[in-house]
Design a protein around this motif. Structure first.
Motif, mmCIF file in Angstrom:
data_model
loop_
_atom_site.group_PDB
_atom_site.id
_atom_site.type_symbol
_atom_site.label_atom_id
_atom_site.label_comp_id
_atom_site.label_asym_id
_atom_site.label_seq_id
_atom_site.Cartn_x
_atom_site.Cartn_y
_atom_site.Cartn_z
ATOM 1 N N HIS A 1 -9.011 3.257 -2.120
ATOM 2 C CA HIS A 1 -8.159 3.867 -1.078
ATOM 3 C C HIS A 1 -8.891 4.005 0.256
ATOM 4 O O HIS A 1 -8.665 4.944 1.005
ATOM 5 N N LYS B 1 -11.728 4.951 1.006
ATOM 6 C CA LYS B 1 -12.465 6.205 1.194
ATOM 7 C C LYS B 1 -13.910 6.111 0.725
ATOM 8 O O LYS B 1 -14.693 7.040 0.915
ATOM 9 N N THR C 1 -11.009 12.964 -8.435
ATOM 10 C CA THR C 1 -10.314 11.852 -9.087
ATOM 11 C C THR C 1 -11.083 11.404 -10.324
ATOM 12 O O THR C 1 -12.299 11.288 -10.310
ATOM 13 N N GLU D 1 -11.943 6.762 -4.424
ATOM 14 C CA GLU D 1 -11.041 7.502 -5.313
ATOM 15 C C GLU D 1 -10.593 6.687 -6.525
ATOM 16 O O GLU D 1 -9.817 7.177 -7.333
ATOM 17 N N ASN D 2 -11.042 5.469 -6.631
ATOM 18 C CA ASN D 2 -10.626 4.651 -7.773
ATOM 19 C C ASN D 2 -11.552 3.451 -7.898
ATOM 20 O O ASN D 2 -11.739 2.705 -6.953
ATOM 21 N N ARG E 1 2.181 1.809 -3.459
ATOM 22 C CA ARG E 1 1.087 2.331 -4.284
ATOM 23 C C ARG E 1 0.938 3.837 -4.070
ATOM 24 O O ARG E 1 0.855 4.605 -5.034
ATOM 25 N N ALA E 2 0.898 4.251 -2.794
ATOM 26 C CA ALA E 2 0.698 5.668 -2.488
ATOM 27 C C ALA E 2 1.803 6.504 -3.113
ATOM 28 O O ALA E 2 1.549 7.574 -3.684
ATOM 29 N N LEU F 1 0.837 -1.206 0.000
ATOM 30 C CA LEU F 1 0.000 0.000 0.000
ATOM 31 C C LEU F 1 0.870 1.255 0.000
ATOM 32 O O LEU F 1 0.528 2.264 -0.606
#
Lengths: 257, 550
Positions: free
Chosen positions: B164, B166, B322, B472-473, B39-40, B36
């Protein structure tokens, strides 16, 4: 979007003189000079057209931009999708954004798999004279005459399979001497096949029940209330099904099952 | 345009590394997945969402101060297409129980459910019925249907991990819980899923999935779903479809409830006032805004109209900072640039490779991470493949699929893409594809809740126009599912609302006047109008001569 960077035409290529290589095409008989490597759709836009009809997904899958054209000295009628066909010098073209086609109304739930159901809804299927014009007119290379022939023989599965990539652009209808609405007939055959002929997925009922049962919803409720650290831990410890495993693979870790 | 010159030569490099990659694949050895933290870091540095210069804070509206891409801000900081004073609100042209704005997958599914719950429906759409991104979805539809190895909880975890962490939990819970029911509904209507002979659904991995739960109909899942539900809608007497009639403004009433919409007939240029007891916005996404100059996979009509309508009516924005760049869009041939190459190619075994024929990222990363890795390979590491047309891409090694799964698999399982390439003289079962990230999906949108309701009574949402489901994705296969799950909820709830709760009142466009005033007070003097309805790809030289157009 700025007009200067045209993401659609992507025009980059220039000749030594700094000019694009242009070729003449005839849009509904009127001559336009357009860049040689564009699709018909992008060439029309380059020329100044802004589409309302005759333009859809721009990816060859929606059937909005059916186009017919002829080349100089050639009696053949060519067909294509404007978004997929590259312009050729001196081609004469017109788009056919819509073509009327008779469509039957039916209560789908009540239909059976008997071929007679389709015959009743579309008796004109027997007006087919096997001229093969529909097949020749198909921009998706569907053997449409064979689809109709399969329907006539009651071979619904065959009709469904052969017509699977139909985008319902209507070009077949426009060329049919028997006045058939091929793509509507094929749609009905596919729906009957998908719903009533091939076996239903036997695992869906159990999955629907499982999704809503108390144990599962409680576990889901737990996840919904978890803070981000707990979620990250659970996420990182997921067991990943191997890519090449057989469909009956079962996990070692059954935490969330 | 078959491969020629340099790209043609570079294919031999791919072929050289292929047998070794195949043997690793067969042994189950994979390129390591990122943590993770990794990824960030890669997203921060390479994902277009993170470019500060690509966005700005909104100066007006319910989400004032929220920083989003200039292309969205330009739309929201724009005036209405029609001066409110010109509209005679006492003269209603059409009346209905439920008005649905947008005739793609969400609009059509909502129409079916609203009709089944007793409503008279008007479905108004900008282009033809079915002209939408739903039609273009290739990958498939996720759902936990195999309970011996999968569950809605795992689907939930995959989805929020991809987003993410969220995403709105209640929305994700709906998404995963209603999934199996949606598949059963589609099967019932006649959607022909790819199946094993006993009827069991075939399924594949997608980026970010822990189980193979991506169900599909060849590589044309979207068109198969869209044409089937559209056919069903055409059988229903109480669904009245108005094509080439986009909504340009919502109309509210004296109680602050949604009371319908003002439509615009694109062909006759008339405005049509529709009064409705409930309204559902299902206008889809934004690809044709070409956020940050990217090519797009999206439909011609994807111009974020619904965002403009809803925002002017007072709805908040969620996650609109996003947008999703699909890792694999066609970058060669130029003529079909931007078109989607489904993630399912990777699910079926195709490697993503740089100029040296080397893997540089696991093929199953979530889309934003996969895209960022491709951008890094091309822009930072200088290992992109030149296309010969002035662009860079990476290889997607599709011939591996025929070798792994049997001769003819590519042609059979990817008939849509196979024919697109064949038209340009490329056989993708023999030669790899050149791909680069392309603008694909609006991750966020207008705020709504798990009943598909908004903060404006009588106004519902479904599909890509909404925000929150994907955080966000978005993961592959969660969009078709989102579209259908929330459309079914919206259709049912809107019909019930129209029957039980709707209150009649004086119709008004006061919110539009107020919005115009807010623009002036914020010092925004502009001649921009929104929604834009259609993109403009006219050659700039021609446009200069179009003195009176548009």
């Amino acid at each position: 979007m700025k007009a200067e960077d045209n993401q659609e035409t992507g025009l980059k290529e220039k000749t030594e003189t700094g000019k694009l290589k242009l070729i003449p095409i005839y849009v509904m008989g009127k001559r336009y000079q357009v860049p040689h490597a564009l699709t018909i759709m992008k060439a029309l836009e380059y020329a100044g057209y802004r589409f309302i009809r005759g333009c859809g997904c721009r990816g060859g899958i929606c059937g909005a931009c059916a186009t017919v054209y002829r080349k100089p000295g050639d009696y053949h009628l060519y067909v294509g999708l404007a978004c997929q066909t590259v312009v050729e010098p001196d081609m004469y073209l017109t788009q056919i954004p819509f073509y009327p086609a008779n469509r039957a109304h039916y209560d789908f739930a009540q239909l059976t798999v008997e071929p007679e159901e389709i015959f009743k809804l579309y008796p004109e299927v027997f007006r087919c004279i096997a001229c093969n014009s529909c097949t020749k007119a198909c921009p998706m290379d569907i053997p449409m005459m064979d689809v109709i022939s399969a329907v006539k023989q009651g071979a619904i599965a065959r009709a469904a399979g052969l017509s699977f990539s139909c985008i319902q652009c209507g070009l077949c209808v426009s060329r049919c001497m028997g006045e058939l609405p091929q793509y509507h007939i094929a749609q009905l055959a596919r729906r009957i096949h998908g719903s009533k002929l091939i076996p239903r997925a036997p695992h869906l009922t159990a999955a629907m029940t499982a999704a809503k049962d108390e144990k599962c919803q409680k576990m889901l409720g737990g996840l919904m209330k978890s803070d981000i650290r707990q979620l990250i831990t659970s996420y990182n410890s997921r067991e990943i099904e191997p890519e090449m495993a057989a469909d009956d693979w079962t996990p070692a870790n059954c935490d969330y099952l | 345009m078959p491969y020629t010159g340099e790209p043609k030569k570079l294919i031999s490099v791919v072929e050289k590394t292929r047998s070794e990659r195949l043997s690793r694949k067969r042994k189950g050895e994979e390129f390591p997945l990122m943590s993770l933290e990794e990824r960030a870091a890669i997203l921060q540095k390479f994902h277009p969402d993170h470019k500060e210069e690509g966005r700005r804070e909104l100066k007006v509206g319910a989400s004032k101060g929220y920083s989003i891409a200039h292309e969205f801000a330009d739309l929201l900081e724009a005036r209405s297409r029609v001066a409110p004073d010109l509209v005679d609100l006492s003269n209603v042209d059409m009346e209905t129980d439920v008005l649905i704005v947008g005739g793609g997958g969400a609009g059509t599914a909502a129409a079916l459910l609203a009709e089944e719950h007793g409503a008279k429906v008007i479905l108004a759409t900008k282009l033809r019925h079915g002209d939408a991104n739903t039609m273009m979805a290739e990958g498939g539809i996720q759902s936990a249907t195999k309970r011996e190895k999968d569950s809605i909880c795992l689907h939930y975890l995959d989805t929020i991990g991809g987003g993410h962490f969220k995403n709105e939990p209640g929305l994700v819970a709906n998404l995963v819980t209603e999934g199996p029911g949606v598949l059963s509904w589609l099967e019932n209507l006649g959607v022909a899923f790819s199946k094993f002979p006993d009827g069991r659904l075939r399924s594949l991995h997608g980026g970010g999935t822990s189980r193979r739960r991506l169900h599909f109909c060849g590589d044309i899942t979207g068109i198969e779903i869209m044409r089937t539900i559209r056919d069903e809608a055409r059988n229903r007497q109480n669904i009245n479809v108005l094509e080439f009639s986009p909504a340009v403004e919502l109309v509210l009433n004296a109680h602050g409830h949604c009371a319908g919409a003002l439509l615009y007939n694109l062909e006759t240029e008339e405005y049509i006032l529709v009064k409705a007891k409930a309204t559902i916005i299902t206008t889809g996404g934004c690809g044709r805004l070409h956020v940050q100059g990217y090519m797009t996979t999206n439909h011609y009509g994807a111009t974020a109209d619904g965002i403009v309508l809803g925002y002017r009516a007072g709805l908040q924005l969620k996650f609109l900072h996003t947008v999703q760049y699909h890792p694999t869009g066609i970058v060669f041939p130029e003529q079909v640039g931007g078109l989607l190459v489904t993630e399912k190619f990777r699910g079926a075994g195709a490697n993503v490779l740089n100029i040296n024929g080397e893997q540089f990222v696991n093929e199953k990363e979530p889309r934003d991470v996969e895209s960022a890795a491709i951008i890094r390979e091309c822009l930072e590491r200088g290992k992109g493949v030149p296309t010969g047309t002035g662009k860079l891409g990476v290889w997607l090694d599709s011939p591996m699929i025929d070798i792994l799964l049997g001769e003819g698999t590519v042609e059979r399982d990817f008939p849509g893409k196979y024919i697109v390439y064949k038209r340009f003289g490329i056989d993708i079962s023999r030669e790899p594809m050149l791909v680069y990230p392309t603008l694909h999906y609006q991750n966020g949108g207008l705020e709504f809740n798990d009943r598909s309701e908004t903060t404006v009574p009588g106004l519902f949402l479904a599909g890509e126009v909404s925000g929150g489901v994907h955080g966000e994705n978005r993961l592959v296969g969660n969009s078709l599912l989102d579209v259908l799950v929330f459309a079914r909820i919206a259709g049912k709830n809107a019909a019930n609302y129209a029957r039980d709760k709707a209150r009649d009142g004086q119709m008004t466009l006061e919110h539009v006047r107020f919005y115009h005033k807010e623009l002036e007070e914020a010092g925004i003097a502009t001649d921009r109008i929104a929604p834009i309805l259609l993109p403009d790809y006219t050659d700039p030289e021609v446009r200069k001569r179009q003195l009176t157009a548009h």
